[in-house]
Design an enzyme around this catalytic site. Structure first.
Site, PDB file in Angstrom:
ATOM      1  N   ASN A 119      50.786  35.926  44.761  1.00  0.00           N
ATOM      2  CA  ASN A 119      49.538  36.749  45.305  1.00  0.00           C
ATOM      3  C   ASN A 119      48.572  35.902  45.337  1.00  0.00           C
ATOM      4  O   ASN A 119      47.805  35.511  44.452  1.00  0.00           O
ATOM      5  CB  ASN A 119      49.537  37.554  44.135  1.00  0.00           C
ATOM      6  CG  ASN A 119      48.344  38.720  44.479  1.00  0.00           C
ATOM      7  OD1 ASN A 119      47.756  38.784  45.370  1.00  0.00           O
ATOM      8  ND2 ASN A 119      47.979  39.519  43.502  1.00  0.00           N
ATOM      9  N   LYS A 142      45.569  36.946  46.315  1.00  0.00           N
ATOM     10  CA  LYS A 142      44.255  37.678  46.211  1.00  0.00           C
ATOM     11  C   LYS A 142      43.397  37.622  46.969  1.00  0.00           C
ATOM     12  O   LYS A 142      43.960  37.320  48.374  1.00  0.00           O
ATOM     13  CB  LYS A 142      43.870  37.597  44.609  1.00  0.00           C
ATOM     14  CG  LYS A 142      45.007  37.678  43.573  1.00  0.00           C
ATOM     15  CD  LYS A 142      44.499  37.476  42.284  1.00  0.00           C
ATOM     16  CE  LYS A 142      45.391  37.714  41.083  1.00  0.00           C
ATOM     17  NZ  LYS A 142      45.287  38.095  39.857  1.00  0.00           N
ATOM     18  N   HIS A 185      48.664  46.769  41.470  1.00  0.00           N
ATOM     19  CA  HIS A 185      48.057  45.778  40.782  1.00  0.00           C
ATOM     20  C   HIS A 185      46.810  46.086  39.892  1.00  0.00           C
ATOM     21  O   HIS A 185      46.019  46.844  40.181  1.00  0.00           O
ATOM     22  CB  HIS A 185      47.413  44.614  41.846  1.00  0.00           C
ATOM     23  CG  HIS A 185      47.302  43.088  41.179  1.00  0.00           C
ATOM     24  ND1 HIS A 185      46.070  42.963  40.337  1.00  0.00           N
ATOM     25  CD2 HIS A 185      48.035  42.362  41.081  1.00  0.00           C
ATOM     26  CE1 HIS A 185      46.537  41.877  39.681  1.00  0.00           C
ATOM     27  NE2 HIS A 185      47.346  41.394  40.213  1.00  0.00           N
ATOM     28  N   GLU A 193      44.099  44.756  39.039  1.00  0.00           N
ATOM     29  CA  GLU A 193      42.689  44.540  39.392  1.00  0.00           C
ATOM     30  C   GLU A 193      42.399  45.766  40.405  1.00  0.00           C
ATOM     31  O   GLU A 193      41.163  46.097  40.330  1.00  0.00           O
ATOM     32  CB  GLU A 193      42.852  43.442  40.347  1.00  0.00           C
ATOM     33  CG  GLU A 193      42.777  41.915  39.396  1.00  0.00           C
ATOM     34  CD  GLU A 193      43.383  40.618  40.028  1.00  0.00           C
ATOM     35  OE1 GLU A 193      43.461  40.490  41.339  1.00  0.00           O
ATOM     36  OE2 GLU A 193      43.540  40.072  39.258  1.00  0.00           O
ATOM     37  N   GLU A 245      52.750  42.498  34.202  1.00  0.00           N
ATOM     38  CA  GLU A 245      51.647  41.669  34.376  1.00  0.00           C
ATOM     39  C   GLU A 245      50.568  41.998  33.014  1.00  0.00           C
ATOM     40  O   GLU A 245      49.529  42.930  33.652  1.00  0.00           O
ATOM     41  CB  GLU A 245      50.758  41.781  35.507  1.00  0.00           C
ATOM     42  CG  GLU A 245      51.607  40.846  36.683  1.00  0.00           C
ATOM     43  CD  GLU A 245      50.837  40.825  38.019  1.00  0.00           C
ATOM     44  OE1 GLU A 245      51.009  39.346  38.196  1.00  0.00           O
ATOM     45  OE2 GLU A 245      49.991  41.408  38.201  1.00  0.00           O
ATOM     46  N   GLY A 257      44.911  35.364  35.011  1.00  0.00           N
ATOM     47  CA  GLY A 257      43.569  34.493  35.342  1.00  0.00           C
ATOM     48  C   GLY A 257      43.010  33.900  34.109  1.00  0.00           C
ATOM     49  O   GLY A 257      41.790  33.373  34.506  1.00  0.00           O
ATOM     50  N   SER A 293      49.154  33.935  34.608  1.00  0.00           N
ATOM     51  CA  SER A 293      48.928  32.546  34.237  1.00  0.00           C
ATOM     52  C   SER A 293      50.133  31.702  34.156  1.00  0.00           C
ATOM     53  O   SER A 293      50.333  30.823  33.461  1.00  0.00           O
ATOM     54  CB  SER A 293      48.300  32.222  32.818  1.00  0.00           C
ATOM     55  OG  SER A 293      46.939  32.772  33.041  1.00  0.00           O
TER      56      SER A 293
END
Ligand code: 13P
Length: 270
Positions: free
Chosen positions: A13, A15, A100, A102, A172, A178, A216
């Site tokens: 991904n 992003k 996702h 985010e 996730e 991240g 990560s």
């Protein structure tokens, strides 16, 4: 210990990263790595930003499928800035991420929105990758299983058990994305176990769903993560921006899968 006998799935991904020049470099390096030492028995895909789908579909190595990072929860019409599932299909996307964290957090996407995206993606012939995961606070409050179950349940209510057929779920944990912190092996196994238990309770065959881990993952820790029970591959953020790391991660999945094969064979013959 790796008990999955499924072909591992490794998705990148990207992003909101990259440029036309970066993408060209990425493809050149990935192609070189794959030619130098092929990676068999792993399914690979990358999800670049929307503007690059068209050019990447023409230059990606055949072994790397194309995916998108999101899709509209509407079919067609006056939805400025949105991209429909049919458009992604037309661009030969195979995968699309839905839900996702985010987007759930920053754009207030609800479980209902995510379920509609999942359904439209599925109807268009794409493979939706349903992202689920808990925040740090939810984990601290022991709500992890409840949060994930709710996220799965919303899709189940709209799409039924067949919605998950040949499906992909990505666990996730938000606090691991991240941050350089991966969930511990026992946490990952516990949550993946809970997801498979939920699938079983809903008459969804375990073998028809890939459950990926994301958060990560990098070349240095991927082999250990892919060796965990119930981990069928990974959804890779930052480390997928480097073609060399991405292919190294794919290689580690391939090695773990090869180790698992004799185990799977031994289990079948019991
Ligand atoms: P990182 O691998 O950068 O933690 O990102 C994970 C992720 O969000 C993939 O969708």
């Amino acid at each position: 210990m790796q008990t999955s006998s499924k072909t591992p799935l490794i998705l990148g991904n990207w992003k909101m990263n990259g440029s036309l020049a970066d993408n060209l470099g990425w493809v050149t390096r990935a192609r070189h790595q794959l030619e130098k030492q092929p990676v068999h028995h792993v399914t690979l895909g990358v999800c670049p930003p929307f503007p690059y789908l068209q050019s990447l579909r023409q230059i990606l190595p055949a072994q790397i499928a194309l995916g998108a990072q999101d899709v509209s929860s509407e079919c067609v019409g006056a939805y400025t800035g949105e991209t429909s599932a049919a458009m992604l299909k037309e661009l030969q996307c195979r995968y699309v991420l839905v839900g996702h964290s985010e987007r759930r957090a920053r754009l207030a996407e609800t479980d209902g929105d995510v379920a509609r995206k999942f359904r439209l993606a599925k109807h268009a012939g794409l493979t939706p990758v349903l992202c689920v995961g808990e925040s740090q606070t939810e984990r601290d409050n022991n709500e992890t299983t409840q949060v994930i179950t709710q996220q799965l349940q919303a899709v189940f209510e709209l799409c039924g058990p067949e919605g998950f057929h040949a499906g992909v779920i990505a666990y996730e944990p938000i606090w691991a994305i991240g941050t350089g912190r991966t969930a511990s092996p026992s946490d990952i196994e516990a949550v993946h176990g809970a997801i498979f238990e939920w699938l079983g309770k809903h008459q969804i065959p375990e073998a028809s769903v890939h459950v990926l881990y994301g958060g990560s993952v990098k070349a240095e820790n991927s082999a250990d993560i892919f060796a965990l029970e119930g981990v069928d591959g990974g959804l890779i953020g930052g480390a997928s921006l480097n073609a060399g790391s991405f292919i190294d991660i794919a290689r580690s999945a391939n090695q773990t899968a090869q180790l698992a094969e004799p185990l799977a064979f031994a289990r079948k013959s019991l």
